[in-house]
Design a protein around this motif. Structure first.
Motif, short mmCIF file in Angstrom:
data_model
loop_
_atom_site.label_atom_id
_atom_site.label_comp_id
_atom_site.label_asym_id
_atom_site.label_seq_id
_atom_site.Cartn_x
_atom_site.Cartn_y
_atom_site.Cartn_z
N THR A 198 57.13 13.83 46.55
CA THR A 198 55.69 13.87 46.28
C THR A 198 55.37 12.77 45.27
N ASN A 199 54.13 12.28 45.34
CA ASN A 199 53.72 11.25 44.38
C ASN A 199 53.80 11.75 42.94
N ALA A 200 53.77 13.09 42.75
CA ALA A 200 53.89 13.64 41.40
C ALA A 200 55.22 13.22 40.78
N ASN A 201 56.26 13.06 41.62
CA ASN A 201 57.58 12.72 41.09
C ASN A 201 57.86 11.22 41.14
N THR A 202 56.84 10.45 40.75
CA THR A 202 56.95 9.01 40.50
C THR A 202 56.38 8.80 39.10
N ASP A 203 56.26 7.52 38.70
CA ASP A 203 55.57 7.27 37.42
C ASP A 203 54.16 6.72 37.66
N LEU A 204 53.66 6.93 38.88
CA LEU A 204 52.31 6.47 39.21
C LEU A 204 51.25 7.32 38.52
N ALA A 205 50.08 6.72 38.32
CA ALA A 205 48.92 7.51 37.89
C ALA A 205 48.55 8.45 39.03
N LEU A 206 48.04 9.64 38.67
CA LEU A 206 47.57 10.58 39.69
C LEU A 206 46.08 10.83 39.46
N PRO A 207 45.26 10.64 40.49
CA PRO A 207 43.83 10.93 40.33
C PRO A 207 43.62 12.44 40.25
N PRO A 208 42.44 12.86 39.75
CA PRO A 208 42.19 14.30 39.59
C PRO A 208 42.37 15.06 40.90
N HIS A 209 43.12 16.16 40.82
CA HIS A 209 43.44 16.92 42.04
C HIS A 209 43.75 18.36 41.67
N GLY A 241 36.38 21.37 37.84
CA GLY A 241 35.88 21.17 39.20
C GLY A 241 34.57 21.91 39.47
N PHE A 242 34.35 23.02 38.77
CA PHE A 242 33.08 23.74 38.95
C PHE A 242 31.92 22.92 38.36
N ARG A 243 32.21 22.13 37.30
CA ARG A 243 31.17 21.25 36.76
C ARG A 243 30.90 20.12 37.76
N VAL A 244 31.97 19.58 38.34
CA VAL A 244 31.81 18.53 39.36
C VAL A 244 30.91 19.06 40.48
N ALA A 318 33.63 10.18 49.15
CA ALA A 318 33.64 9.07 48.19
C ALA A 318 32.78 9.42 46.99
N CYS A 319 31.67 10.09 47.22
CA CYS A 319 30.80 10.50 46.11
C CYS A 319 31.52 11.50 45.21
N MET A 320 32.21 12.48 45.81
CA MET A 320 32.94 13.47 45.01
C MET A 320 34.07 12.80 44.23
N THR A 321 34.75 11.83 44.85
CA THR A 321 35.81 11.09 44.16
C THR A 321 35.25 10.42 42.91
N ALA A 322 34.08 9.82 43.05
CA ALA A 322 33.48 9.10 41.92
C ALA A 322 33.08 10.07 40.80
N VAL A 323 32.51 11.21 41.17
CA VAL A 323 32.12 12.18 40.12
C VAL A 323 33.36 12.74 39.44
N ALA A 324 34.38 13.08 40.22
CA ALA A 324 35.61 13.65 39.63
C ALA A 324 36.29 12.67 38.69
N ALA A 325 36.07 11.37 38.92
CA ALA A 325 36.72 10.34 38.08
C ALA A 325 35.90 9.98 36.85
N ARG A 326 34.73 10.58 36.69
CA ARG A 326 33.87 10.21 35.55
C ARG A 326 34.55 10.54 34.22
N ASP A 327 34.58 9.55 33.34
CA ASP A 327 35.27 9.71 32.06
C ASP A 327 34.60 10.76 31.18
N ASP A 328 33.28 10.88 31.28
CA ASP A 328 32.59 11.82 30.39
C ASP A 328 32.89 13.28 30.76
N LEU A 329 33.47 13.50 31.94
CA LEU A 329 33.80 14.87 32.34
C LEU A 329 35.22 15.27 31.94
#
Ligand code: FE2
Length: 389
Positions: A198-209, A241-244, A318-329
């Motif tokens: 799984t990508n979790a077992n690398t040193d890559l960044a993981l987007p919110p999930h 995620g409920f705020r998203v 794509a819209c949900m991806t952008a909101v989930a990635a917002r730094d202020d959240l």
């Protein structure tokens, strides 16, 4: 005699019921503090707690439901000296008694109905995540309860000083209930591996999930325990995620409509297992409230929606991806050995920055649990506190 109730919970004797009046369909009950509520005859008959209608040992019903239940003609509802309500039914003149505290706790007339709305948070919410002493949680039920209330309501919590031994995370999770085993095992490791499944077992960044959105039943709780962290980077990133979902509902209603109705396929395509599931990324309950977030962008599987929907689904995603990635959240967390993060895996999105696996070791051990185990444990703890045990 104590009025029986259809469960094992202790209910307060006060306030007592002081008045009960009947119509042809319901009974209106008033308690000593002035609160009143209506209860339908069919509902009251269905909730008779006597030993003929439900077995006292199991608290499971033997009585079958009766939509035509009505009180006997001379059987106006009465209030007993104990403060309980008594109704005598037509036909067999069966007598049902309702404990005043039980009836009050289960009233459904007007505003009393409905699940509590969760209080959501973002990156500006102070004192996040709520933090508790892990050693106290392991040995003390009051400390356990305090932590579990936060885990239920905030959905995101931290324990400090959980001994950084290999079984530590399992010991903490077992304070709540059974651990949810998956193909990743009972306990699993998050660290950079030469042959990751799984990508979790690398040193890559993981987007919110959330984890395991590829499953029919996505685990309700996740526990992550830091055994060692000497690597640079790898800061954790947590988003409610409920705020998203609330932001999308308010600002992007068309995308929100798609995200709550169109299924998105997700897949764990590993060498030894193959899990796939398809469900809208924002799952609503029967009242239209957000029940669950299913979001794991690197587990996208080929979309299988109607032809006319494909572009709308991608645009909404794509819209949900952008909101989930917002730094202020986002709430950011730096890992220290002994820290354990526990969160609602059907609500909270988690991710991480990339880290330098050559310069140090980042070793987390995790496991899954279920929301319903948390709710059950809390009820049992409340029951013990109420009865003074
Ligand atoms: Fe994860």
């Amino acid at each position: 005699m104590v009025t029986p109730t259809p469960d094992f919970v202790g209910y307060p004797e006060t306030p007592a019921i002081v008045a009960a009046t009947g119509t042809d369909r319901w009974v209106t009950v008033t308690w000593a503090d002035g609160l009143s509520a209506r209860f339908h005859h069919v509902w009251l008959r269905d909730n008779c707690a006597c030993a003929e209608c439900l077995l006292p040992l199991t608290k499971e019903q033997t009585f079958e439901l009766d939509p035509a239940a009505s009180p006997s003609l001379d059987g106006q509802p009465i209030v007993e000296a104990t403060g309980a309500l008594v109704v005598t039914w037509a036909g067999d003149r069966h007598r049902s008694a309702y404990h005043q505290g039980w009836l009050r706790a289960h009233r459904y007339d007007g505003a009393a109905v409905g699940a509590r709305a969760p209080v959501t948070w973002d990156g500006s919410t102070p004192d996040m995540p709520p933090t508790f002493d892990g050693t106290a949680v392991l040995r003390d039920d009051d400390a356990l309860r305090e932590w579990l209330v936060a885990l239920r309501d905030v959905g995101f919590t931290r324990l400090r000083d959980v001994p950084p031994r290999p079984g530590g995370v399992g010991e903490v999770a077992a304070r709540i209930g059974p651990i949810r085993e998956t193909n990743f095992g009972l306990l699993w490791d998050v660290r950079s591996e030469p042959e990751p499944v799984t990508n979790a077992n690398t040193d890559l960044a993981l987007p919110p999930h959330v984890d395991l959105c590829t499953r029919e039943y996505q685990p309700g709780l996740q526990f992550l325990h830091c055994i060692r962290n000497t690597a640079t980077g790898g800061r954790g990133r947590y988003v409610d995620g409920f705020r998203v979902a609330a932001i999308l509902a308010r600002d992007e209603p068309e995308h929100y409509a798609v995200l709550t109705t169109q299924p998105m396929a997700r897949a764990n395509r590993s060498r030894d297992s193959d899990y796939r599931w398809s469900v809208p990324p924002i799952v609503l309950d029967a009242r239209g409230a957000v029940a669950e977030i299913r979001w794991g962008n690197w587990l996208r599987a080929p979309l299988a929606v109607e032809f006319d929907q494909v572009e709308r689904v991608y645009a909404a995603a794509a819209c949900m991806t952008a909101v989930a990635a917002r730094d202020d959240l986002a709430v950011h967390v730096d890992w220290q050995a002994g820290d354990l993060l526990a969160f609602d895996n059907r609500r909270i999105l988690h991710g991480r920055d990339t880290f330098d696996s050559a310069g140090g070791q980042r070793f987390l051990r995790g496991c899954y649990g279920e929301r319903e185990e948390l709710h059950s444990r809390l009820r049992i703890l409340d029951r013990r506190i109420a009865s003074g045990r």
